[in-house]
Motif scaffolding. Sequence first.
Motif, mmCIF file in Angstrom:
data_model
loop_
_atom_site.group_PDB
_atom_site.id
_atom_site.type_symbol
_atom_site.label_atom_id
_atom_site.label_comp_id
_atom_site.label_asym_id
_atom_site.label_seq_id
_atom_site.Cartn_x
_atom_site.Cartn_y
_atom_site.Cartn_z
ATOM 1 N N ILE A 182 0.823 -1.205 0.000
ATOM 2 C CA ILE A 182 0.000 0.000 0.000
ATOM 3 C C ILE A 182 0.859 1.259 0.000
ATOM 4 C CG2 ILE A 182 -1.724 1.251 1.356
ATOM 5 C CD1 ILE A 182 -2.372 -1.780 2.405
ATOM 6 N N GLN A 183 1.966 1.220 0.735
ATOM 7 C CA GLN A 183 2.816 2.414 0.835
ATOM 8 C C GLN A 183 3.488 2.773 -0.485
ATOM 9 O OE1 GLN A 183 3.126 -0.397 2.581
ATOM 10 N NE2 GLN A 183 5.267 -1.112 2.724
ATOM 11 N N ASP A 184 3.451 1.853 -1.459
ATOM 12 C CA ASP A 184 4.079 2.119 -2.764
ATOM 13 C C ASP A 184 3.066 2.498 -3.848
ATOM 14 O OD1 ASP A 184 6.582 1.648 -1.766
ATOM 15 O OD2 ASP A 184 6.736 -0.398 -2.509
ATOM 16 N N PHE A 185 1.799 2.611 -3.489
ATOM 17 C CA PHE A 185 0.773 2.908 -4.502
ATOM 18 C C PHE A 185 1.087 4.193 -5.270
ATOM 19 C CE2 PHE A 185 -3.310 0.486 -3.090
ATOM 20 C CZ PHE A 185 -2.599 -0.706 -3.124
ATOM 21 N N ASP A 186 1.415 5.255 -4.539
ATOM 22 C CA ASP A 186 1.665 6.543 -5.211
ATOM 23 C C ASP A 186 2.844 6.443 -6.171
ATOM 24 O OD1 ASP A 186 -0.450 7.723 -3.939
ATOM 25 O OD2 ASP A 186 0.737 8.696 -2.383
ATOM 26 N N LYS A 187 3.899 5.763 -5.742
ATOM 27 C CA LYS A 187 5.085 5.609 -6.591
ATOM 28 C C LYS A 187 4.749 4.820 -7.852
ATOM 29 C CE LYS A 187 8.361 2.839 -5.133
ATOM 30 N NZ LYS A 187 9.530 2.324 -4.372
ATOM 31 N N ILE A 188 3.952 3.750 -7.684
ATOM 32 C CA ILE A 188 3.594 2.907 -8.826
ATOM 33 C C ILE A 188 2.729 3.685 -9.819
ATOM 34 C CG2 ILE A 188 2.275 0.860 -9.505
ATOM 35 C CD1 ILE A 188 3.164 -0.388 -6.806
ATOM 36 N N LYS A 189 1.736 4.393 -9.302
ATOM 37 C CA LYS A 189 0.862 5.171 -10.184
ATOM 38 C C LYS A 189 1.630 6.318 -10.841
ATOM 39 C CE LYS A 189 -3.476 4.270 -7.696
ATOM 40 N NZ LYS A 189 -4.577 4.877 -6.907
ATOM 41 N N GLY A 190 2.516 6.923 -10.061
ATOM 42 C CA GLY A 190 3.309 8.024 -10.601
ATOM 43 C C GLY A 190 4.219 7.598 -11.736
ATOM 44 N N ALA A 191 4.571 6.315 -11.749
ATOM 45 C CA ALA A 191 5.421 5.786 -12.824
ATOM 46 C C ALA A 191 4.602 5.359 -14.037
ATOM 47 C CB ALA A 191 6.243 4.613 -12.300
ATOM 48 N N GLY A 192 3.282 5.588 -13.983
ATOM 49 C CA GLY A 192 2.446 5.319 -15.155
ATOM 50 C C GLY A 192 1.801 3.955 -15.182
ATOM 51 N N PHE A 193 1.773 3.262 -14.056
ATOM 52 C CA PHE A 193 1.143 1.949 -13.991
ATOM 53 C C PHE A 193 -0.272 2.055 -13.422
ATOM 54 C CE2 PHE A 193 5.661 1.169 -14.039
ATOM 55 C CZ PHE A 193 5.797 0.062 -14.870
ATOM 56 N N THR A 194 -1.049 1.022 -13.641
ATOM 57 C CA THR A 194 -2.426 0.961 -13.166
ATOM 58 C C THR A 194 -2.512 0.070 -11.932
ATOM 59 O OG1 THR A 194 -3.288 1.243 -15.401
ATOM 60 C CG2 THR A 194 -4.787 0.285 -13.798
#
Length: 537
Positions: free
Chosen positions: A262-274
Amino acid sequence: MKKLKPAAYALLPLAVAMAQPAVAQDTKELKIGVASEATSIDPHFHNVGQNNALRRHIFESLITTDANQKLLPALAESWKAIDDTTWEIKLRPNVKFSNGEPFTARDYIYTMCRVPLVENSPSSFTVFTRGIESIEAPDPLTVRVKTTSPQPLFPNNMTTLGILSASVFGAGDVKYGKDGCENMGTPPKSADFNDPAKAIGTGPYKLKEYTRGTHIILEANEDYWGEKPIWQRVVMRPITSAGPRVAALLAGDVDMIENPPIQDFDKIKGAGFTIVEGLSNRIIYIHLDQFEDKTPGVKGTDKNPFKDKRVREALSKAINRDAIVERIMGGVAKPAGELLPYPLFGTSKDAKPVAYDPEGAKKLLAEAGYPNGFELTLGTPNDRYINDEKVAQAVAQMFTRVGVKTNVDAMTASTFFTRRNKHEFSAYLAGWGADSGEMSNSLNALVVTPNKETGGGHTNRGRYSNKEVDALVQEAQRTIDDAKREELLQKASKIAMEDHALLPLHFEVTPWAFKKTLTYTPRIDQYTLATEVKLAQ
């Protein structure tokens, strides 16, 4: 990151994703980073989520389920109850195994005969076959199954059993017998399925290569009877640590991962992933040894404290479920008051989580004869469930605050399940997902008195036993009327929860993360199925 309140999760899978433009992608290969590795290719070895998900790619069942566990025809075109104890199944014509052999009733009979022969199963599938009295095949595409008592959930049970090819293992004209079958040839050992030449099913994929701890490679079955898989090759890589799993996605080493933290959601979305998320049927719980007079891992007392209901209730009151959901799960979970989320079949709307009450917990411990508490070791996997070790550590701190000094013994899932099945833990954290999506599955697995003859309580490693609960579950399993069956299950669940048969913590909300060129619909059973990974439109 904005946290989602547990109440925001409906039972149907929901999508929480960034809008992404459609981008074309090559469909030659799909690479998936899985959070837990299947313990065997054998479809009948271990009734556990990661194995069951893998099985669906290679070994189909007669009946399958959609993302919300609605029954759908698979190798069976239709099924009906002729009478209270007889089911007639019409098999799908023109289906072939991946080696070109035709699928017939003989293969179904062979499969039902083979399930009880699996050695050293950590969680057996025999619970789904034990009630079968006889099986007849009037013709190659018709099966009549007679059960020892009414089995209203027979179609649900058939969703769990992958069909094997009788010919691959040298079987002849197999004759079913509840005490042993004839003409079985040499039934396979679980290790035999590591060989792609033996891992023969009717599914959309074939096993190409299996290297434990490294990868499972599947290739499309070009002769598959159903909708042809869009991915020619699927690579499943076990990446049990969350950090490396996210890193593999961001680096492009995999196209999709399970359970991004959960703590990586922003990083993952910010990198263009869904990212998509959906409420699951998986309960995370604490089981307590209620069988041994002296139980391993407990110090400061000469007896087993968990045999006392007051102690079990005290430990349940010591758990702040809302805090676990908010702080450990980042709001992406739902506190649990019974073994399935409402309104799945057999659940009760008024089943609420036990309220956090540390003072009440201390009072109960004192009443039970433990005013100064005792010491406890809590076993847990550290790579099987979402934040499993962190949840266990939080529970341990909560127990310690009320006087039960608790240490955590965390380990890989493979080690954990082996030790758990040997009853090496007096208390342990684990999870259960109901394949059938209804309460009898959960009760029969986790709460019913363990019984090798009936298969009941096959994952009740705390060995809780209550004759009234057993009787209600048994009656429900032979009650055809849905309303009456649900009432029986609701009553059984209420008694077990009031008895603190185990301590429910929360229902997982499952996330997946993947390239913006892909789409995936969350499944309540938490399965990651390559067949359902589509190209974004």
